[in-house]
Scaffold this motif. Sequence first.
Motif, PDB file in Angstrom:
ATOM      1  N   GLU A 100      63.510  37.028  29.095  1.00 55.16           N
ATOM      2  CA  GLU A 100      62.546  38.053  28.698  1.00 55.16           C
ATOM      3  C   GLU A 100      61.125  37.496  28.691  1.00 55.16           C
ATOM      4  O   GLU A 100      60.181  38.181  29.130  1.00 55.16           O
ATOM      5  CB  GLU A 100      62.899  38.611  27.318  1.00 55.16           C
ATOM      6  CG  GLU A 100      61.946  39.710  26.869  1.00 55.16           C
ATOM      7  CD  GLU A 100      62.356  40.360  25.558  1.00 55.16           C
ATOM      8  OE1 GLU A 100      63.509  40.833  25.482  1.00 55.16           O
ATOM      9  OE2 GLU A 100      61.535  40.379  24.619  1.00 55.16           O
ATOM     10  N   HIS A 101      60.971  36.290  28.207  1.00 57.16           N
ATOM     11  CA  HIS A 101      59.672  35.610  28.206  1.00 57.16           C
ATOM     12  C   HIS A 101      59.131  35.499  29.630  1.00 57.16           C
ATOM     13  O   HIS A 101      57.945  35.797  29.889  1.00 57.16           O
ATOM     14  CB  HIS A 101      59.874  34.235  27.564  1.00 57.16           C
ATOM     15  CG  HIS A 101      58.806  33.228  27.778  1.00 57.16           C
ATOM     16  ND1 HIS A 101      57.468  33.465  27.510  1.00 57.16           N
ATOM     17  CD2 HIS A 101      58.873  31.936  28.220  1.00 57.16           C
ATOM     18  CE1 HIS A 101      56.767  32.371  27.766  1.00 57.16           C
ATOM     19  NE2 HIS A 101      57.592  31.442  28.202  1.00 57.16           N
ATOM     20  N   ALA A 102      59.983  35.094  30.570  1.00 60.01           N
ATOM     21  CA  ALA A 102      59.558  34.967  31.968  1.00 60.01           C
ATOM     22  C   ALA A 102      59.204  36.328  32.564  1.00 60.01           C
ATOM     23  O   ALA A 102      58.224  36.458  33.308  1.00 60.01           O
ATOM     24  CB  ALA A 102      60.666  34.299  32.782  1.00 60.01           C
ATOM     25  N   ALA A 103      59.991  37.355  32.227  1.00 61.62           N
ATOM     26  CA  ALA A 103      59.716  38.697  32.745  1.00 61.62           C
ATOM     27  C   ALA A 103      58.376  39.223  32.239  1.00 61.62           C
ATOM     28  O   ALA A 103      57.612  39.834  32.990  1.00 61.62           O
ATOM     29  CB  ALA A 103      60.846  39.645  32.369  1.00 61.62           C
ATOM     30  N   LEU A 104      58.077  38.986  30.953  1.00 61.99           N
ATOM     31  CA  LEU A 104      56.794  39.439  30.409  1.00 61.99           C
ATOM     32  C   LEU A 104      55.629  38.730  31.089  1.00 61.99           C
ATOM     33  O   LEU A 104      54.577  39.337  31.337  1.00 61.99           O
ATOM     34  CB  LEU A 104      56.752  39.182  28.898  1.00 61.99           C
ATOM     35  CG  LEU A 104      55.426  39.501  28.193  1.00 61.99           C
ATOM     36  CD1 LEU A 104      54.984  40.941  28.444  1.00 61.99           C
ATOM     37  CD2 LEU A 104      55.533  39.227  26.696  1.00 61.99           C
ATOM     38  N   SER A 105      55.805  37.461  31.436  1.00 58.21           N
ATOM     39  CA  SER A 105      54.716  36.722  32.074  1.00 58.21           C
ATOM     40  C   SER A 105      54.335  37.332  33.420  1.00 58.21           C
ATOM     41  O   SER A 105      53.171  37.256  33.843  1.00 58.21           O
ATOM     42  CB  SER A 105      55.108  35.253  32.262  1.00 58.21           C
ATOM     43  OG  SER A 105      56.028  35.082  33.331  1.00 58.21           O
ATOM     44  N   ALA A 106      55.308  37.953  34.099  1.00 63.68           N
ATOM     45  CA  ALA A 106      55.041  38.540  35.413  1.00 63.68           C
ATOM     46  C   ALA A 106      54.735  40.026  35.340  1.00 63.68           C
ATOM     47  O   ALA A 106      54.305  40.624  36.343  1.00 63.68           O
ATOM     48  CB  ALA A 106      56.259  38.323  36.323  1.00 63.68           C
ATOM     49  N   PHE A 107      54.920  40.646  34.190  1.00 67.69           N
ATOM     50  CA  PHE A 107      54.781  42.085  34.037  1.00 67.69           C
ATOM     51  C   PHE A 107      53.338  42.525  34.295  1.00 67.69           C
ATOM     52  O   PHE A 107      52.417  42.088  33.616  1.00 67.69           O
ATOM     53  CB  PHE A 107      55.221  42.494  32.640  1.00 67.69           C
ATOM     54  CG  PHE A 107      55.191  43.974  32.366  1.00 67.69           C
ATOM     55  CD1 PHE A 107      55.960  44.844  33.106  1.00 67.69           C
ATOM     56  CD2 PHE A 107      54.378  44.483  31.357  1.00 67.69           C
ATOM     57  CE1 PHE A 107      55.947  46.213  32.844  1.00 67.69           C
ATOM     58  CE2 PHE A 107      54.354  45.836  31.081  1.00 67.69           C
ATOM     59  CZ  PHE A 107      55.134  46.704  31.838  1.00 67.69           C
ATOM     60  N   GLU A 108      53.147  43.361  35.308  1.00 75.29           N
ATOM     61  CA  GLU A 108      51.822  43.862  35.685  1.00 75.29           C
ATOM     62  C   GLU A 108      50.815  42.727  35.811  1.00 75.29           C
ATOM     63  O   GLU A 108      49.660  42.824  35.397  1.00 75.29           O
ATOM     64  CB  GLU A 108      51.343  44.904  34.671  1.00 75.29           C
ATOM     65  CG  GLU A 108      52.231  46.130  34.593  1.00 75.29           C
ATOM     66  CD  GLU A 108      51.792  47.156  33.564  1.00 75.29           C
ATOM     67  OE1 GLU A 108      52.419  48.231  33.492  1.00 75.29           O
ATOM     68  OE2 GLU A 108      50.806  46.883  32.818  1.00 75.29           O
TER      69      GLU A 108
END
Length: 901
Positions: free
Chosen positions: A512-520
């Motif tokens: 989830e941390h990695a996904a947030l870093s790439a989010f938009e």
Amino acid sequence: MTAIDPDLRTISTTCAYCGVGCGILATPDGRGGAAISGDPAHPANFGRLCSKGSALGETLGLTNRLLYPMIRCGKGIMERVAWSDALDHVAHRFQHIIARDGPGAVAFYLSGQLLTEDYYVANKLMKGFIGSANVDTNSRLCMASSVAGHRRAFGADTVPGCYEDLDEADLLVLVGSNAAWCHPVLYQRMLVNKQQRGARMIVIDPRRTDTVGDDDLFLGLKPGTDTALFSGLLIYLADNGALDRDYIERYTSGFDDAIARARNMAGSLSATALATGLSEQDVAAFFQMFASTERVVTMYSQGVNQSAQGTDKVNAIVNCHLATGRIGKPGASPFSLTGQPNAMGGREVGGLANQLAAHMGFTPPDIDRVRRFWKAPRIATHEGLKAVQMFEAIARGEIKALWVMGTNPAVSLPNADGVREALKKLELFVVSENVISNDTVDVGVHVLLPAQAWGEKSGTVTNSERCISRQRAFLSPPGEAKPDWWIMGEVARRLGFGAGFDFHSAADIFREHAALSAFENEGARDFDIGALQSLSDSDFDAMVPVQWPVRQGNEPQARFFAEGGFFANDFKARFVAPEIPALRTETTAARPLRLNTGRIRDQWHTMTRTGESPRLGQHLPEPFVEVHPDDAARHGLADGDFARVTTDYGQCTLRVIVSERQQRGMLFAPIHWSEANATGARVGSLVAPITDPFSGQPENKATPASITPYEYVFRGFALSRKPLALPEHAWSARVAVSGGHGYLFADNADLAGWQSWLKSFTTDDLAEYKDFGGGVYRAACFSGDRIETCLFIGPARDAGDWNVVKGLFAADTLGTDQRRMLLSGKSMDGLANAGPIVCACFGVGRNTICDTIAGGARSAADIGARLKAGTNCGSCIPELKRLIAQAGPGDPAQRKLAAAN
């Protein structure tokens, strides 16, 4: 062929200490311990470890370990409870206080020793679901000024370089960094560069630390004048044709304002020398070396960051690199050396009160983006209280509930006595910890939650060069210890936020941390590890060290900004015009000196881990204050005596070390000792709670202070197989020793009282030597042929030889002659007195080294070849060189005597 027990296989993990992020190989021994060695495959250290890392295996026991949840009952006693009861209580009390006083009435205080996954859950819970940004970290005390400086200059908290730059630079500038002691693995890389490539080194520091010695130039500037020095350098670069005009024009803004402000501050070389207290010759040499060298790395640490002008100091350094285009290129960058194993990981997830997760801030677009990603019901919309301000708000009664995780603020924060009093006012005080007792816990915690320790927990950490490494479990958690992320997740569920905290492993959180870093993101933000968001559990378990950013479809990136690409709206870097530096507190007739605080070579933070290692306790075993000889004479102090250091905030009693390496008008005292391991030596209680206006980082380097002699009639030591509670009237320091517990003490009470104290708990065979008229009392209790407890007291330095008796205490059995000679406190044939430990990695004492010098060793390499001293982390090499220099020419006996003194 015998199969290897899978529980005893070697595990690759990451060190528990500084921001270098060394890889470690840990092999469990099946008895709760492990053999520790450096990981030759890890890019941070290639197998090398410092003294602290090498001794990690000595710190894995369960001494003082918290094993079960505990709640303070109505009688004030901590009682063991079930996890469900402890979690219900925490959630209920938080819920009640938030409903009554709002989310601003609660706070978290975190640690750079938490794993990134722990940090992420804490930040998400407080900022996204409770709705307050009152979540800060002890990293505020060590690298917040670097964060603020990076954000002002680059538009993001981006470290532009990497460790390989230390190998490739032609000039290495260390500012406020005692890397030889605090980052020895990196320092050894610098020395290899110097020896093999001829790189030059400049050390800039008010103290002549052990980092000075291999340098080509030492600038012992006045405290707080780094900004003036680097502003002077900027002017010199501009006036001597050393600017990269193309880089400035294409990739930066604000240069004209910065150079104008610099001219007002340090308009000439002579003005710079006057402002910094340096000679014009030394200033000119530094400026010329910097201007003429393309490959320059400027490393800075706590001497820059821990300052009321810390952010301006950072930007003054960065300005010189921007002005020359020496940034993000091989061998050329400004570089912040962080102090904790996961200070960088905490920055990534928004562990600071003025940040949101994934390097986002409290701007409307970022707030909305994080809110949507988290599906956050009540996201914080403005910055929270930074560490010092947070505890001031607790003292005022504005914050009612505090949850401390993995840190010891009653020791480490400035105005530590004020912090202790503030903690007593809390309606709810929760601590997640490994230890059942430390200064913070003992203030009066309401709920104590057992967290997993290093060696038991699993997740990731990020080091100073943006390298993410796995920290893996190699021991089973004792008792009912749980991961910090699990504890917070369970509280979140009880607060009604279960859907947002449905994590079943550290791997879940990391994804989830990695996904947030790439989010938009689309390259708009520096921190992006989106390529790791789909790692399977097995891939996460096997993950090798990787440097961010790791964007989808791109390779990891080692450096930033060689060709611009900054993260401001216009994609340009900002030259920041620093203010004219001024110390926020002035010395007076009552407080004529300035107190500088810092670390020593073999200890870490408040010693809850390193204090358990016999190896690490032998180099500098007692809390001390270092004083210049002129100041010692002026204030009536002698080397080895005691002194009382007093500021407007508190006082400490410390042993005196008189040294010309200390600047006149300055005192230096280490931060490590606490009430748990020494008497009256919590140096944090002396430090003024003055903070940098931009970073909120406290000024730990320049508190006005006074010093006076403090006389003790008797000195002594005690050794015991079990912990002892020494009489309250004694000054004492606890020291880990092989086979038990050691105590060094001083006192003014009568010796008969000490005799009575010893006899009050000893029932075994007791041997005594008494000369009360001469001020001497020595006694030892035996169990069979082994010492069970011993006590040595004498006038001044005549208590007996601590190192000799400690060696006898460590023995399983004593021979008849050894037992007979014990109470003499002196060495005898068959028991060599190695003296105080100099090389902690291999346990080599000063007397052994001096004997080797007397036997013909003429260099640190000679000593290393004969004794191995200095051949591991190298942090003792400066001391080896001093012993050689002190020995000098002459006969061996005279050389040995000079070194001993």
